[in-house]
Write a protein that holds these residues in place. Sequence first.
Motif, PDB file in Angstrom:
ATOM      1  N   ASP A   3       2.068 -23.353  11.043  1.00  0.00           N
ATOM      2  CA  ASP A   3       1.351 -22.273  10.383  1.00  0.00           C
ATOM      3  C   ASP A   3       1.455 -22.254   8.873  1.00  0.00           C
ATOM      4  O   ASP A   3       0.525 -21.936   8.173  1.00  0.00           O
ATOM      5  CB  ASP A   3       1.871 -20.944  10.923  1.00  0.00           C
ATOM      6  CG  ASP A   3       1.340 -20.715  12.297  1.00  0.00           C
ATOM      7  OD1 ASP A   3       2.146 -20.586  13.212  1.00  0.00           O
ATOM      8  OD2 ASP A   3       0.117 -20.704  12.451  1.00  0.00           O
ATOM      9  N   GLU A   4       2.660 -22.560   8.415  1.00  0.00           N
ATOM     10  CA  GLU A   4       2.868 -22.394   6.996  1.00  0.00           C
ATOM     11  C   GLU A   4       2.773 -23.717   6.255  1.00  0.00           C
ATOM     12  O   GLU A   4       3.174 -23.847   5.139  1.00  0.00           O
ATOM     13  CB  GLU A   4       4.233 -21.763   6.754  1.00  0.00           C
ATOM     14  CG  GLU A   4       4.369 -20.378   7.319  1.00  0.00           C
ATOM     15  CD  GLU A   4       3.560 -19.355   6.554  1.00  0.00           C
ATOM     16  OE1 GLU A   4       3.516 -18.220   6.986  1.00  0.00           O
ATOM     17  OE2 GLU A   4       2.949 -19.683   5.535  1.00  0.00           O
ATOM     18  N   ALA A  37       0.149 -10.579   9.933  1.00  0.00           N
ATOM     19  CA  ALA A  37      -1.166 -10.323  10.530  1.00  0.00           C
ATOM     20  C   ALA A  37      -1.972 -11.607  10.765  1.00  0.00           C
ATOM     21  O   ALA A  37      -2.804 -11.679  11.660  1.00  0.00           O
ATOM     22  CB  ALA A  37      -1.959  -9.367   9.639  1.00  0.00           C
ATOM     23  N   THR A 216     -11.213 -11.860  15.425  1.00  0.00           N
ATOM     24  CA  THR A 216     -10.886 -13.291  15.537  1.00  0.00           C
ATOM     25  C   THR A 216      -9.619 -13.562  16.347  1.00  0.00           C
ATOM     26  O   THR A 216      -8.804 -12.673  16.586  1.00  0.00           O
ATOM     27  CB  THR A 216     -10.620 -13.920  14.143  1.00  0.00           C
ATOM     28  OG1 THR A 216      -9.512 -13.239  13.546  1.00  0.00           O
ATOM     29  CG2 THR A 216     -11.808 -13.842  13.243  1.00  0.00           C
TER      30      THR A 216
END
Length: 389
Positions: A3-4, A37, A216
């Motif tokens: 993710d990062e 989020a 989404t």
Amino acid sequence: MEDEECPALVPIAAGGSEGPDPGRRIPVTIITGYLGAGKTTLLNYILTEQHSKKIAVILNEFGEGSALEKSLAISQGGELYEEWLELRNGCLCCSVKDNGVKAIENLMKRRGKFDYILLETTGLADPGAVASMFWVDSELGSDIYLDGIISVVDAKHGLQHLTEEKPEGLVNEASRQVALADLIIINKTDLVSGEELNKVRTSVRSVNGFAKILETQRSRVDLSNVLDLHAFDSLSGISLQKKLEHVKTTQAHLDKGIMTVTFEVLGDIKEENLNLFIQNLLWEKNVKDKTGHAMDVIRLKGLVSIQGKSHQVIVQGVHELYDLEETAVEWKEDEKRTNRLVLIGKNKLCISLCKFKELFLSAGGPGTCPVKSNQPKLARVTAVRGCSV
Ligand SMILES: Nc1nc2c(ncn2[C@@H]2O[C@H](COP(=O)(O)OP(=O)(O)OP(=O)(O)O)[C@@H](O)[C@H]2O)c(=O)[nH]1
Ligand SMILES: [Zn+2]
């Protein structure tokens, strides 16, 4: 997926020379949204999607753990970069500590290499304050323009964030972020029922009546809905000033009740112990701080060293949800294996280093910490930031 992590980094000098027109003003899109989020997920998605733009991305640094965040955000082969990095597709990536304006100033020295800027604010940031800076800073204003503010809302926890009560009638930061947005992305729809989604949508709508709302999973959106919104152009008829007035800005602390702590524990952890520890922390809520209160963690992020695994593992937690994911980064042979965890949560997060290490490595096994000891064994636990223990 990681993710990062920015995809496929190459040295900045290797970038193509036929760049965008350096004389043009560059659009900036601010990406805001509560802790966890899906802001970085959105950025990564935009970076990897096919588009004709050369995008520069500024990631926010998570909490106080700058070393951790850098390695989470842009590490390649275990090295830490502070410099701007150019991705294979021509995009740029950087991680910053403050609101990003400084990073944009630095970035402008590389003008000609990119034609769009995406700025992720921290989960607790007031996007109004960030947006205002583009107006106050006239020098910056001649180089760039604010294209739009996007607010990512967690479908699962958004309602809770939006309805959180603040003392003295202060607006909570989740509402502020939604209120200022031109586009609201309700993300993680996979985690809620249609009924729950309706509730969040209604709540979001009640805070912001004019923004476009998209729903989404993994922040996957049609990029034409996200980029080049021209939300603040005089033509669009809605001025920034109006938007800023929409929510009363409060000074000073956004939320005194939320704090960040960082832990570094040397060594390996058994995977089952790591799961137990996280479950105790996030599910059972029976990990107590030094005052005996259960630690209430909203956001958890870390890089850990799991026994028997050659690669570093990322831990991500948002409220009671968490996941572990092996990264592409291998521990080097001469490297001291370390677990780095950042916790963001409500008030009571201070715990002695010794106690934390004990709970972490043994998942609450037999206690070895001397009662009331203020002298942790620093040889094993190397840092705790955010509170004085
Ligand atoms: N189930 C589910 N998880 C998601 C979705 N989008 C993101 N996540 C996960 O949610 C966690 C947080 O995502 P991030 O993109 O890091 O969130 P963020 O807003 O950048 O977080 P901070 O920078 O810490 O405020 C990660 O573990 C993601 O993999 C989704 O649509 N569904
Ligand atoms: Zn992020």
